[in-house]
Design a protein around this motif. Structure first.
Motif, PDB file in Angstrom:
ATOM      1  N   PRO A   1       0.815  -1.217   0.000  1.00  0.00           N
ATOM      2  CA  PRO A   1       0.000   0.000   0.000  1.00  0.00           C
ATOM      3  C   PRO A   1       0.849   1.268   0.000  1.00  0.00           C
ATOM      4  N   ALA A   2       1.933   1.271   0.791  1.00  0.00           N
ATOM      5  CA  ALA A   2       2.782   2.471   0.833  1.00  0.00           C
ATOM      6  C   ALA A   2       3.447   2.687  -0.526  1.00  0.00           C
ATOM      7  N   ALA A   3       3.913   1.586  -1.152  1.00  0.00           N
ATOM      8  CA  ALA A   3       4.559   1.701  -2.466  1.00  0.00           C
ATOM      9  C   ALA A   3       3.574   2.260  -3.494  1.00  0.00           C
ATOM     10  N   ALA A   4       2.326   1.774  -3.442  1.00  0.00           N
ATOM     11  CA  ALA A   4       1.316   2.254  -4.396  1.00  0.00           C
ATOM     12  C   ALA A   4       1.033   3.742  -4.177  1.00  0.00           C
ATOM     13  N   THR A   5       1.041   4.179  -2.908  1.00  0.00           N
ATOM     14  CA  THR A   5       0.795   5.604  -2.634  1.00  0.00           C
ATOM     15  C   THR A   5       1.952   6.461  -3.156  1.00  0.00           C
ATOM     16  N   VAL A   6       3.172   5.936  -3.050  1.00  0.00           N
ATOM     17  CA  VAL A   6       4.335   6.658  -3.586  1.00  0.00           C
ATOM     18  C   VAL A   6       4.169   6.862  -5.086  1.00  0.00           C
ATOM     19  N   VAL A   7       3.823   5.776  -5.793  1.00  0.00           N
ATOM     20  CA  VAL A   7       3.671   5.848  -7.258  1.00  0.00           C
ATOM     21  C   VAL A   7       2.543   6.818  -7.618  1.00  0.00           C
ATOM     22  N   LYS A   8       1.418   6.704  -6.887  1.00  0.00           N
ATOM     23  CA  LYS A   8       0.272   7.577  -7.157  1.00  0.00           C
ATOM     24  C   LYS A   8       0.660   9.050  -6.964  1.00  0.00           C
ATOM     25  N   GLY A   9       1.547   9.300  -6.005  1.00  0.00           N
ATOM     26  CA  GLY A   9       1.966  10.673  -5.723  1.00  0.00           C
ATOM     27  C   GLY A   9       3.072  11.164  -6.640  1.00  0.00           C
ATOM     28  N   GLY A  10       3.439  10.364  -7.657  1.00  0.00           N
ATOM     29  CA  GLY A  10       4.448  10.811  -8.625  1.00  0.00           C
ATOM     30  C   GLY A  10       5.881  10.541  -8.190  1.00  0.00           C
ATOM     31  N   GLY A  11       6.070   9.805  -7.095  1.00  0.00           N
ATOM     32  CA  GLY A  11       7.426   9.462  -6.661  1.00  0.00           C
ATOM     33  C   GLY A  11       8.013   8.381  -7.560  1.00  0.00           C
ATOM     34  N   GLU A  12       9.351   8.318  -7.590  1.00  0.00           N
ATOM     35  CA  GLU A  12      10.032   7.271  -8.374  1.00  0.00           C
ATOM     36  C   GLU A  12      10.357   6.125  -7.413  1.00  0.00           C
ATOM     37  N   LEU A  13       9.584   5.073  -7.499  1.00  0.00           N
ATOM     38  CA  LEU A  13       9.760   3.936  -6.585  1.00  0.00           C
ATOM     39  C   LEU A  13      10.918   3.090  -7.101  1.00  0.00           C
ATOM     40  N   VAL A  14      12.066   3.148  -6.406  1.00  0.00           N
ATOM     41  CA  VAL A  14      13.281   2.502  -6.914  1.00  0.00           C
ATOM     42  C   VAL A  14      13.248   1.004  -6.639  1.00  0.00           C
ATOM     43  N   MET A  15      12.773   0.637  -5.470  1.00  0.00           N
ATOM     44  CA  MET A  15      12.749  -0.801  -5.130  1.00  0.00           C
ATOM     45  C   MET A  15      11.830  -1.042  -3.928  1.00  0.00           C
ATOM     46  N   ILE A  16      11.167  -2.184  -3.930  1.00  0.00           N
ATOM     47  CA  ILE A  16      10.514  -2.687  -2.716  1.00  0.00           C
ATOM     48  C   ILE A  16      11.372  -3.865  -2.257  1.00  0.00           C
ATOM     49  N   ALA A  17      11.991  -3.737  -1.089  1.00  0.00           N
ATOM     50  CA  ALA A  17      12.850  -4.803  -0.558  1.00  0.00           C
ATOM     51  C   ALA A  17      12.116  -5.496   0.582  1.00  0.00           C
ATOM     52  N   GLU A  18      11.668  -6.718   0.342  1.00  0.00           N
ATOM     53  CA  GLU A  18      10.913  -7.501   1.340  1.00  0.00           C
ATOM     54  C   GLU A  18      11.896  -8.465   2.016  1.00  0.00           C
ATOM     55  N   GLN A  19      11.936  -8.396   3.331  1.00  0.00           N
ATOM     56  CA  GLN A  19      12.920  -9.210   4.054  1.00  0.00           C
ATOM     57  C   GLN A  19      12.608 -10.708   4.017  1.00  0.00           C
ATOM     58  N   ALA A  20      11.320 -11.050   3.960  1.00  0.00           N
ATOM     59  CA  ALA A  20      10.958 -12.478   3.974  1.00  0.00           C
ATOM     60  C   ALA A  20      11.494 -13.170   2.722  1.00  0.00           C
ATOM     61  N   ARG A  21      11.726 -14.474   2.862  1.00  0.00           N
ATOM     62  CA  ARG A  21      12.204 -15.232   1.697  1.00  0.00           C
ATOM     63  C   ARG A  21      11.082 -15.379   0.665  1.00  0.00           C
ATOM     64  N   GLY A  22      11.466 -15.598  -0.587  1.00  0.00           N
ATOM     65  CA  GLY A  22      10.486 -15.736  -1.663  1.00  0.00           C
ATOM     66  C   GLY A  22       9.453 -16.804  -1.350  1.00  0.00           C
ATOM     67  N   SER A  23       9.921 -17.947  -0.779  1.00  0.00           N
ATOM     68  CA  SER A  23       8.986 -19.045  -0.488  1.00  0.00           C
ATOM     69  C   SER A  23       7.958 -18.615   0.558  1.00  0.00           C
ATOM     70  N   GLN A  24       8.381 -17.778   1.516  1.00  0.00           N
ATOM     71  CA  GLN A  24       7.443 -17.303   2.542  1.00  0.00           C
ATOM     72  C   GLN A  24       6.412 -16.357   1.921  1.00  0.00           C
ATOM     73  N   VAL A  25       6.888 -15.508   0.980  1.00  0.00           N
ATOM     74  CA  VAL A  25       5.965 -14.578   0.323  1.00  0.00           C
ATOM     75  C   VAL A  25       4.922 -15.363  -0.479  1.00  0.00           C
ATOM     76  N   VAL A  26       5.381 -16.412  -1.169  1.00  0.00           N
ATOM     77  CA  VAL A  26       4.459 -17.229  -1.975  1.00  0.00           C
ATOM     78  C   VAL A  26       3.449 -17.920  -1.059  1.00  0.00           C
ATOM     79  N   ARG A  27       3.933 -18.460   0.083  1.00  0.00           N
ATOM     80  CA  ARG A  27       3.022 -19.117   1.040  1.00  0.00           C
ATOM     81  C   ARG A  27       1.973 -18.132   1.557  1.00  0.00           C
ATOM     82  N   PHE A  28       2.445 -16.910   1.873  1.00  0.00           N
ATOM     83  CA  PHE A  28       1.541 -15.877   2.382  1.00  0.00           C
ATOM     84  C   PHE A  28       0.482 -15.544   1.321  1.00  0.00           C
ATOM     85  N   ALA A  29       0.949 -15.391   0.068  1.00  0.00           N
ATOM     86  CA  ALA A  29       0.012 -15.071  -1.025  1.00  0.00           C
ATOM     87  C   ALA A  29      -0.968 -16.227  -1.219  1.00  0.00           C
ATOM     88  N   GLY A  30      -0.481 -17.465  -1.043  1.00  0.00           N
ATOM     89  CA  GLY A  30      -1.334 -18.640  -1.206  1.00  0.00           C
ATOM     90  C   GLY A  30      -2.479 -18.632  -0.206  1.00  0.00           C
TER      91      GLY A  30
END
Ligand SMILES: Cc1cc2nc3c(=O)[nH]c(=O)nc-3n(C[C@H](O)[C@H](O)[C@H](O)COP(=O)(O)OP(=O)(O)OC[C@H]3O[C@@H](n4cnc5c(N)ncnc54)[C@H](O)[C@@H]3O)c2cc1C
Length: 255
Positions: free
Chosen positions: A156-185
């Motif tokens: 949500p914060a990243a989307a607000t940055v983009v909406k506000g015209g900011g240049e979003l350089v990177m979203i760095a998520e500390q969790a491992r990819g497998s954890q992100v996939v499990r969470f999304a699942g």
């Protein structure tokens, strides 16, 4: 201090949780007073500026509460709970006591900020902190922003940055990819939430989202200019004007 004021139920916090509790109690015939230290009801998620149209769901909860005679005191900070069912409240500079046989604490959350070298530089904020600044009118047009940490607020914060015209350089998520996939699942069982997450990711699709990545240090003279990020096993130095980093939320429990 004047004498205590009495209601059946006092709710501290006019965010989604507090308002839902207040509406439920008032619709069951209880007299309800909601206290919030902020100038507007809505808490963090429904935060809005003066003159801005509030979220329809907030308007509806306020309508239902008012219809049952429920009251909201804004700019009312609860300072202390000296005895069971008794609150000391700062009503915009006037200190008073409130007595309530039932008390609901719905004071929300604070961000979990993990320190790293440079974390106190101007331009370094929490993720929700940046979100709150943007909702309060911070202009980010053309400025480079790195969002880092973990938890549900990153997108949500990243989307607000983009909406506000900011240049979003990177979203760095500390969790491992497998954890992100499990969470999304897990979100598959909640289509509305899944859709919301997809919408947020589509809004930020032009920017890289890296799992297994975290901030090592922020650098700059007088304000943040660069951030070293550990990105999937290697360190990268990234130029930025803002760094928003937080490791999720903790319940606000001081009362
Ligand atoms: C800085 C920050 C920004 C966030 N931004 C977003 C966002 O943009 N989108 C999103 O989905 N989620 C956001 N969140 C997550 C947010 O916690 C939840 O989405 C949601 O707002 C929680 O609802 P709630 O009712 O539990 O608490 P909140 O919405 O936080 O409401 C709690 C209310 O209690 C009041 N309060 C606290 N202590 C006292 C006191 N002592 N006296 C009187 N009043 C008090 C506060 O002023 C606040 O209005 C944010 C969290 C934080 C910490």
């Amino acid at each position: 201090m004047s004498g205590p004021t009495r209601h059946d139920v006092v709710v501290v916090g006019a965010g989604p949780a507090g308002l839902a509790a207040a509406v439920a109690a008032s619709e069951r015939g209880r007299s309800v007073l909601v206290l919030d230290q902020a100038p507007h009801a809505g808490g963090q998620v429904w935060r809005h500026r003066r003159g801005e149209r509030p979220a329809p769901v907030l308007v509806e909860l306020l309508r239902r509460l008012a219809a049952r005679g429920g009251a909201i005191a804004r700019r009312a900070a609860v300072l202390d709970c000296p005895a069971p069912g008794e609150l000391v409240v700062d009503f915009d500079g006037r200190i008073d006591r409130i007595t309530a046989p039932a008390l609901v604490l719905a004071t929300g959350a604070v961000e979990r900020l993990l320190p790293f070298p440079g974390w106190t530089l101007p331009g370094v904020t929490g993720v929700g902190g940046l979100q709150a600044l943007l909702k309060a009118g911070l202009a980010l047009r053309g400025q480079r922003v790195v969002i880092a940490g973990t938890g549900p607020l990153l997108l949500p914060a990243a989307a607000t940055v983009v909406k506000g015209g900011g240049e979003l350089v990177m979203i760095a998520e500390q969790a491992r990819g497998s954890q992100v996939v499990r969470f999304a699942g897990r979100a598959l069982t909640d289509p509305a939430r899944l859709l919301q997450a997809l919408r947020l990711r589509m809004a930020t699709i032009a920017s890289p989202y890296r799992a297994d990545s975290w901030v090592v240090a922020a650098h700059g003279e007088g304000r943040v200019r660069e951030v070293t990020v550990h990105v999937q096993g290697a360190e990268r130095v990234i130029a930025c004007d803002w760094l928003a980093a937080a490791a999720g939320l903790l319940p606000r429990t001081e009362l």
